[in-house]
Write an enzyme that holds these catalytic residues in place. Structure first.
Site, PDB file in Angstrom:
ATOM      1  N   ARG A  47       0.826  -1.210   0.000  1.00  0.00           N
ATOM      2  CA  ARG A  47       0.000   0.000   0.000  1.00  0.00           C
ATOM      3  C   ARG A  47       0.863   1.264   0.000  1.00  0.00           C
ATOM      4  O   ARG A  47       0.524   2.260  -0.629  1.00  0.00           O
ATOM      5  CB  ARG A  47      -0.916   0.056   1.228  1.00  0.00           C
ATOM      6  CG  ARG A  47      -1.720  -1.178   1.512  1.00  0.00           C
ATOM      7  CD  ARG A  47      -3.041  -1.282   0.794  1.00  0.00           C
ATOM      8  NE  ARG A  47      -3.813  -2.335   1.426  1.00  0.00           N
ATOM      9  CZ  ARG A  47      -3.691  -3.631   1.147  1.00  0.00           C
ATOM     10  NH1 ARG A  47      -2.842  -4.034   0.228  1.00  0.00           N
ATOM     11  NH2 ARG A  47      -4.438  -4.529   1.766  1.00  0.00           N
ATOM     12  N   HIS A  51       0.398   4.256  -2.468  1.00  0.00           N
ATOM     13  CA  HIS A  51       0.063   5.600  -1.974  1.00  0.00           C
ATOM     14  C   HIS A  51       1.132   6.617  -2.382  1.00  0.00           C
ATOM     15  O   HIS A  51       0.810   7.779  -2.653  1.00  0.00           O
ATOM     16  CB  HIS A  51      -0.073   5.585  -0.456  1.00  0.00           C
ATOM     17  CG  HIS A  51      -1.324   4.930   0.036  1.00  0.00           C
ATOM     18  ND1 HIS A  51      -1.838   5.137   1.300  1.00  0.00           N
ATOM     19  CD2 HIS A  51      -2.180   4.051  -0.570  1.00  0.00           C
ATOM     20  CE1 HIS A  51      -2.952   4.422   1.448  1.00  0.00           C
ATOM     21  NE2 HIS A  51      -3.169   3.747   0.331  1.00  0.00           N
ATOM     22  N   ASP A  52       2.367   6.185  -2.420  1.00  0.00           N
ATOM     23  CA  ASP A  52       3.444   7.082  -2.834  1.00  0.00           C
ATOM     24  C   ASP A  52       3.299   7.463  -4.306  1.00  0.00           C
ATOM     25  O   ASP A  52       3.381   8.634  -4.669  1.00  0.00           O
ATOM     26  CB  ASP A  52       4.793   6.414  -2.588  1.00  0.00           C
ATOM     27  CG  ASP A  52       5.975   7.309  -2.959  1.00  0.00           C
ATOM     28  OD1 ASP A  52       5.970   8.485  -2.536  1.00  0.00           O
ATOM     29  OD2 ASP A  52       6.875   6.852  -3.673  1.00  0.00           O
ATOM     30  N   VAL A  55       0.676  10.067  -5.413  1.00  0.00           N
ATOM     31  CA  VAL A  55       0.863  11.450  -4.957  1.00  0.00           C
ATOM     32  C   VAL A  55       2.243  11.930  -5.408  1.00  0.00           C
ATOM     33  O   VAL A  55       3.257  11.441  -4.938  1.00  0.00           O
ATOM     34  CB  VAL A  55       0.747  11.547  -3.420  1.00  0.00           C
ATOM     35  CG1 VAL A  55       0.993  12.975  -2.950  1.00  0.00           C
ATOM     36  CG2 VAL A  55      -0.620  11.067  -2.960  1.00  0.00           C
ATOM     37  N   SER A  61       8.039  10.490  -1.407  1.00  0.00           N
ATOM     38  CA  SER A  61       7.600  11.650  -0.624  1.00  0.00           C
ATOM     39  C   SER A  61       6.739  11.224   0.560  1.00  0.00           C
ATOM     40  O   SER A  61       6.614  11.965   1.543  1.00  0.00           O
ATOM     41  CB  SER A  61       6.835  12.637  -1.508  1.00  0.00           C
ATOM     42  OG  SER A  61       5.743  12.012  -2.151  1.00  0.00           O
ATOM     43  N   ASN A  76      -2.164   7.280   5.449  1.00  0.00           N
ATOM     44  CA  ASN A  76      -0.751   6.909   5.493  1.00  0.00           C
ATOM     45  C   ASN A  76      -0.231   6.642   6.895  1.00  0.00           C
ATOM     46  O   ASN A  76       0.694   5.846   7.082  1.00  0.00           O
ATOM     47  CB  ASN A  76       0.096   7.999   4.828  1.00  0.00           C
ATOM     48  CG  ASN A  76      -0.185   8.109   3.338  1.00  0.00           C
ATOM     49  OD1 ASN A  76      -0.576   7.131   2.708  1.00  0.00           O
ATOM     50  ND2 ASN A  76       0.007   9.283   2.772  1.00  0.00           N
ATOM     51  N   PRO A 143      -7.232   7.189  -4.362  1.00  0.00           N
ATOM     52  CA  PRO A 143      -8.571   6.601  -4.416  1.00  0.00           C
ATOM     53  C   PRO A 143      -9.099   6.409  -2.996  1.00  0.00           C
ATOM     54  O   PRO A 143      -8.337   6.099  -2.081  1.00  0.00           O
ATOM     55  CB  PRO A 143      -8.329   5.253  -5.108  1.00  0.00           C
ATOM     56  CG  PRO A 143      -7.084   5.462  -5.900  1.00  0.00           C
ATOM     57  CD  PRO A 143      -6.234   6.368  -5.069  1.00  0.00           C
ATOM     58  N   HIS A 173      -5.739  -5.873  -2.625  1.00  0.00           N
ATOM     59  CA  HIS A 173      -6.464  -6.021  -1.363  1.00  0.00           C
ATOM     60  C   HIS A 173      -6.663  -7.490  -1.009  1.00  0.00           C
ATOM     61  O   HIS A 173      -7.288  -7.790   0.011  1.00  0.00           O
ATOM     62  CB  HIS A 173      -7.816  -5.318  -1.441  1.00  0.00           C
ATOM     63  CG  HIS A 173      -7.721  -3.824  -1.363  1.00  0.00           C
ATOM     64  ND1 HIS A 173      -8.769  -2.971  -1.683  1.00  0.00           N
ATOM     65  CD2 HIS A 173      -6.685  -3.015  -1.004  1.00  0.00           C
ATOM     66  CE1 HIS A 173      -8.379  -1.714  -1.517  1.00  0.00           C
ATOM     67  NE2 HIS A 173      -7.127  -1.714  -1.121  1.00  0.00           N
ATOM     68  N   ASP A 227      -9.778  -9.669   2.420  1.00  0.00           N
ATOM     69  CA  ASP A 227     -10.047 -10.905   1.680  1.00  0.00           C
ATOM     70  C   ASP A 227     -10.338 -11.983   2.714  1.00  0.00           C
ATOM     71  O   ASP A 227      -9.427 -12.543   3.313  1.00  0.00           O
ATOM     72  CB  ASP A 227      -8.830 -11.280   0.831  1.00  0.00           C
ATOM     73  CG  ASP A 227      -9.015 -12.579   0.049  1.00  0.00           C
ATOM     74  OD1 ASP A 227      -9.996 -13.295   0.303  1.00  0.00           O
ATOM     75  OD2 ASP A 227      -8.170 -12.864  -0.819  1.00  0.00           O
ATOM     76  N   ASP A 235      -3.575 -14.052  -3.890  1.00  0.00           N
ATOM     77  CA  ASP A 235      -4.242 -14.884  -4.887  1.00  0.00           C
ATOM     78  C   ASP A 235      -5.502 -14.182  -5.382  1.00  0.00           C
ATOM     79  O   ASP A 235      -5.765 -13.031  -5.025  1.00  0.00           O
ATOM     80  CB  ASP A 235      -4.575 -16.270  -4.306  1.00  0.00           C
ATOM     81  CG  ASP A 235      -5.430 -16.199  -3.046  1.00  0.00           C
ATOM     82  OD1 ASP A 235      -6.138 -15.183  -2.852  1.00  0.00           O
ATOM     83  OD2 ASP A 235      -5.396 -17.151  -2.240  1.00  0.00           O
TER      84      ASP A 235
END
Length: 311
Positions: A47, A51-52, A55, A61, A76, A143, A173, A227, A235
């Site tokens: 993640r 996320h990096d 942005v 950053s 974050n 998102p 996810h 999941d 998977d």
């Protein structure tokens, strides 16, 4: 196309083969060591890279400390794995001072995390440099759990990513968890069309299970697997969950309820009559595309000696 993006932006597979030959091995061993004591770092690092990249591009950053930086925001601050990046950077600085960027460490660690959770590996282009700017306000580009499909599509398109990339990358996810505060609204007073007021796109039995885990007045920080079939294994069962109305996040479930993205979910599930897609293979391809977003190379950016501080 991915190969063209790699070469066009100056990053390439094996960038450190001469300047720091053990770079990828050092990152891999560091991630593996932390994973053995805390498996939650795997989805956290995956993640974190995502996320990096969303942005200001893939420039690390997200790692910078300070007031009103990306790191201070809710999406974050809840991530696992910042200590892993710091550890890997310290070891790389001891072996090859001032050579390996924090942005590349993040990209490599994300790949290694997928492999540790039984996913397939892929070759990671390296050669990124680190950014100097980190603003909390920029995190709005990420998102969000309540985003419509159109909003999700637009955010991905803004990064040069297709609808297939969207479905593929959200499939990340398949490992990790979410806090009750990000989806609890779906379980209570969401709709007047269901007996319990839950989101009608959700399986009724699943709603009952989640209500027991996330009471309306309970701890919003409690974490639930995204999941429910195999939360620690990389998977395609995540997509089976969507088909069965068992997506935890509203934005995830919409990948099935919206016809424009459902086809890709069906292809990952091998639905008869559609050309199948191998989730693990496609995930690596989409990660390479995403990891070339806004890459700084050459004279752009810097190589931070400490990932949490600008030089």
């Amino acid at each position: 196309m991915a190969a063209a993006l790699v070469q066009g932006q100056g990053s390439r597979v094996g960038f450190y083969s001469r300047t720091c030959p053990p770079a990828e091995s050092i990152v891999q061993k560091t991630v593996q060591s932390h994973f053995q004591s805390n498996p939650a770092i795997a989805p956290g690092l995956l993640r974190m890279h995502f996320h990096d990249c969303f942005v200001r591009g893939c420039d690390a950053s997200i790692l910078i400390n300070g007031t009103s930086t990306e790191k201070t925001t809710v999406p974050n601050s809840l991530l696992n794995g910042y200590d892993v990046i710091d550890d890997a950077k310290a070891k790389l600085e001891a072996a090859c001072p001032g050579v390996v960027s924090c942005a590349d460490i993040l990209a490599l660690a994300a790949r290694d995390s997928v492999v540790l959770t039984k996913g397939l590996t892929w070759k990671v282009p390296t050669g990124r440099r680190d950014g100097r700017v980190s603003l909390a306000s920029d995190v709005n580009n990420l998102p969000r759990p309540r985003d419509s499909i159109e909003a999700q599509k637009q955010k991905f398109a803004d990064k040069g990513l297709t609808d297939q990339d969207l479905v593929t990358l959200v499939g990340g996810h398949t490992i990790g968890t979410s806090a009750c505060q990000f989806f609890r609204y779906r379980l209570y007073n969401f709709s007047t069309t269901t007996a319990n007021g839950a989101d009608p796109s959700m399986d009724a039995k699943f709603v009952t299970q989640l209500q027991a885990l996330c009471p309306s007045d309970g701890d919003g920080s409690k974490r639930i697997a995204l999941d429910t079939g195999s939360p620690n294994r990389f998977d395609a069962t995540f997509f089976t969950n969507l088909k069965n109305g068992r997506g935890v996040l509203e934005s995830d479930q919409k990948l099935w309820t919206d016809t424009s993205t459902r086809t890709f979910v069906q292809r990952f599930l091998g639905i008869r009559g559609l050309r199948g897609l191998n989730f693990n293979v496609e995930f690596g391809r989409s990660m390479v595309k995403m990891s070339n977003t806004g890459v700084k190379t050459g004279t752009e950016g810097e190589i931070r000696r400490v990932c949490t501080a600008i030089n």
